[in-house]
Design an enzyme around this catalytic site. Sequence first.
Site, PDB file in Angstrom:
ATOM      1  N   GLU A  18      78.305 -38.733  47.337  1.00  0.00           N
ATOM      2  CA  GLU A  18      79.169 -39.829  47.689  1.00  0.00           C
ATOM      3  C   GLU A  18      79.366 -40.739  46.088  1.00  0.00           C
ATOM      4  O   GLU A  18      79.079 -40.562  45.174  1.00  0.00           O
ATOM      5  CB  GLU A  18      78.035 -40.849  48.423  1.00  0.00           C
ATOM      6  CG  GLU A  18      78.609 -42.171  48.652  1.00  0.00           C
ATOM      7  CD  GLU A  18      79.731 -42.150  49.677  1.00  0.00           C
ATOM      8  OE1 GLU A  18      80.590 -41.654  49.366  1.00  0.00           O
ATOM      9  OE2 GLU A  18      79.408 -43.003  50.718  1.00  0.00           O
ATOM     10  N   ASP A  19      80.602 -41.436  46.450  1.00  0.00           N
ATOM     11  CA  ASP A  19      81.213 -42.089  45.219  1.00  0.00           C
ATOM     12  C   ASP A  19      80.148 -43.491  44.938  1.00  0.00           C
ATOM     13  O   ASP A  19      79.923 -43.623  43.841  1.00  0.00           O
ATOM     14  CB  ASP A  19      82.513 -42.650  45.514  1.00  0.00           C
ATOM     15  CG  ASP A  19      82.660 -43.299  46.978  1.00  0.00           C
ATOM     16  OD1 ASP A  19      81.673 -43.488  47.599  1.00  0.00           O
ATOM     17  OD2 ASP A  19      83.842 -43.919  47.061  1.00  0.00           O
ATOM     18  N   ASP A  39      76.711 -48.839  48.479  1.00  0.00           N
ATOM     19  CA  ASP A  39      76.767 -50.370  48.520  1.00  0.00           C
ATOM     20  C   ASP A  39      75.775 -50.793  49.387  1.00  0.00           C
ATOM     21  O   ASP A  39      74.549 -51.045  49.025  1.00  0.00           O
ATOM     22  CB  ASP A  39      78.112 -50.532  48.807  1.00  0.00           C
ATOM     23  CG  ASP A  39      78.535 -52.114  48.907  1.00  0.00           C
ATOM     24  OD1 ASP A  39      78.284 -52.707  47.847  1.00  0.00           O
ATOM     25  OD2 ASP A  39      79.369 -52.355  49.586  1.00  0.00           O
ATOM     26  N   PHE A  54      83.578 -55.232  42.750  1.00  0.00           N
ATOM     27  CA  PHE A  54      84.460 -54.325  43.462  1.00  0.00           C
ATOM     28  C   PHE A  54      85.131 -53.448  42.487  1.00  0.00           C
ATOM     29  O   PHE A  54      85.854 -53.749  41.584  1.00  0.00           O
ATOM     30  CB  PHE A  54      85.467 -54.832  44.416  1.00  0.00           C
ATOM     31  CG  PHE A  54      85.893 -53.964  45.499  1.00  0.00           C
ATOM     32  CD1 PHE A  54      85.089 -53.556  46.605  1.00  0.00           C
ATOM     33  CD2 PHE A  54      87.177 -53.307  45.273  1.00  0.00           C
ATOM     34  CE1 PHE A  54      85.603 -52.806  47.623  1.00  0.00           C
ATOM     35  CE2 PHE A  54      87.625 -52.197  46.075  1.00  0.00           C
ATOM     36  CZ  PHE A  54      86.967 -52.066  47.262  1.00  0.00           C
ATOM     37  N   ARG A 114      92.556 -44.338  43.875  1.00  0.00           N
ATOM     38  CA  ARG A 114      91.630 -43.374  43.918  1.00  0.00           C
ATOM     39  C   ARG A 114      91.679 -42.277  42.925  1.00  0.00           C
ATOM     40  O   ARG A 114      90.855 -41.740  42.311  1.00  0.00           O
ATOM     41  CB  ARG A 114      91.878 -42.572  45.163  1.00  0.00           C
ATOM     42  CG  ARG A 114      91.299 -43.240  46.352  1.00  0.00           C
ATOM     43  CD  ARG A 114      91.303 -42.326  47.657  1.00  0.00           C
ATOM     44  NE  ARG A 114      91.276 -43.036  48.857  1.00  0.00           N
ATOM     45  CZ  ARG A 114      89.989 -43.587  49.389  1.00  0.00           C
ATOM     46  NH1 ARG A 114      88.860 -43.449  48.703  1.00  0.00           N
ATOM     47  NH2 ARG A 114      90.129 -44.151  50.649  1.00  0.00           N
TER      48      ARG A 114
HETATM   49  P1  IMP Z   1      77.936 -48.810  52.353  1.00  0.00           P
HETATM   50  O1  IMP Z   1      77.806 -48.264  53.404  1.00  0.00           O
HETATM   51  O2  IMP Z   1      78.136 -50.250  52.320  1.00  0.00           O
HETATM   52  O3  IMP Z   1      76.818 -48.287  51.357  1.00  0.00           O
HETATM   53  O4  IMP Z   1      79.515 -48.421  51.882  1.00  0.00           O
HETATM   54  C1  IMP Z   1      79.820 -47.160  51.067  1.00  0.00           C
HETATM   55  C2  IMP Z   1      81.313 -47.287  51.148  1.00  0.00           C
HETATM   56  O5  IMP Z   1      82.056 -48.359  50.986  1.00  0.00           O
HETATM   57  C3  IMP Z   1      81.443 -46.190  49.779  1.00  0.00           C
HETATM   58  O6  IMP Z   1      81.528 -44.941  50.097  1.00  0.00           O
HETATM   59  C4  IMP Z   1      82.991 -46.725  49.625  1.00  0.00           C
HETATM   60  O7  IMP Z   1      83.951 -45.940  50.161  1.00  0.00           O
HETATM   61  C5  IMP Z   1      83.169 -48.103  49.911  1.00  0.00           C
HETATM   62  N1  IMP Z   1      82.927 -49.178  48.910  1.00  0.00           N
HETATM   63  C6  IMP Z   1      81.632 -49.741  48.697  1.00  0.00           C
HETATM   64  N2  IMP Z   1      81.824 -50.448  47.433  1.00  0.00           N
HETATM   65  C7  IMP Z   1      82.881 -50.148  47.016  1.00  0.00           C
HETATM   66  C8  IMP Z   1      83.686 -50.374  45.692  1.00  0.00           C
HETATM   67  O8  IMP Z   1      83.248 -51.227  44.986  1.00  0.00           O
HETATM   68  N3  IMP Z   1      85.101 -49.952  45.833  1.00  0.00           N
HETATM   69  C9  IMP Z   1      85.521 -49.190  46.571  1.00  0.00           C
HETATM   70  N4  IMP Z   1      84.821 -48.790  47.732  1.00  0.00           N
HETATM   71  C10 IMP Z   1      83.451 -49.244  47.752  1.00  0.00           C
END
Ligand code: IMP
Length: 174
Positions: free
Chosen positions: A97-98, A101, A150, A163
């Site tokens: 995963e990238d 969050d 962010f 990206r």
């Molecule tokens: P989560 O379910 O809130 O953990 O969200 C994860 C996904 O939200 C990641 O795979 C990203 O695609 C997106 N995301 C969360 N934070 C960022 C950020 O700072 N920049 C870009 N995408 C983010």
Amino acid sequence: MNEQIKVRISEEEVNARIAEIAAQISEDFKGEEILAVGILRGGVYFCTELTKRITVPVILDFIEASSYGDGTQSCGQVKITKDLIEDIAGKNVIVVEDIVDTGRTLSLLLENLRKRNPKSLKLCTLLDKPERRVVEVPVDYNGFQIPNEFVVGYGMDYAQRYRNLPYIGVVEAE
Ligand code: IMP
């Protein structure tokens, strides 16, 4: 566009850290095969750079789970919009995963994958924002911990842009 990107983690730093994680994974899975599951679309760049450097056999597959719209806030809903091609039963799965969050996307995804009976299931993320966590997810391999800001680049987007930046940056309004 009325925004500028400030470099937070340089391309050199990111690549060096990816090489370290790949070495660790190669060591942990010595003599085994890995099935790397890249999460579309954000995890693609990290997944390809990581798997290029892994020295044990790797099968590559992708899954897409939607969680964010075109803004910077989570909508709190996650669903699988493109499933895997491979059967992961009995395989050593590493989800790539990238960024973790809130953890909502991954907790649901990991739960879904666990039901498919992999031999092992690990999570590897390039970035971790622990301050934002709402749902606990076990992170097995992490590139960098970052504060609550962010970020874009290395697969991560702001309204689908940036990206392809080869580094990790923050968006600043001009
Ligand atoms: P989560 O379910 O809130 O953990 O969200 C994860 C996904 O939200 C990641 O795979 C990203 O695609 C997106 N995301 C969360 N934070 C960022 C950020 O700072 N920049 C870009 N995408 C983010």
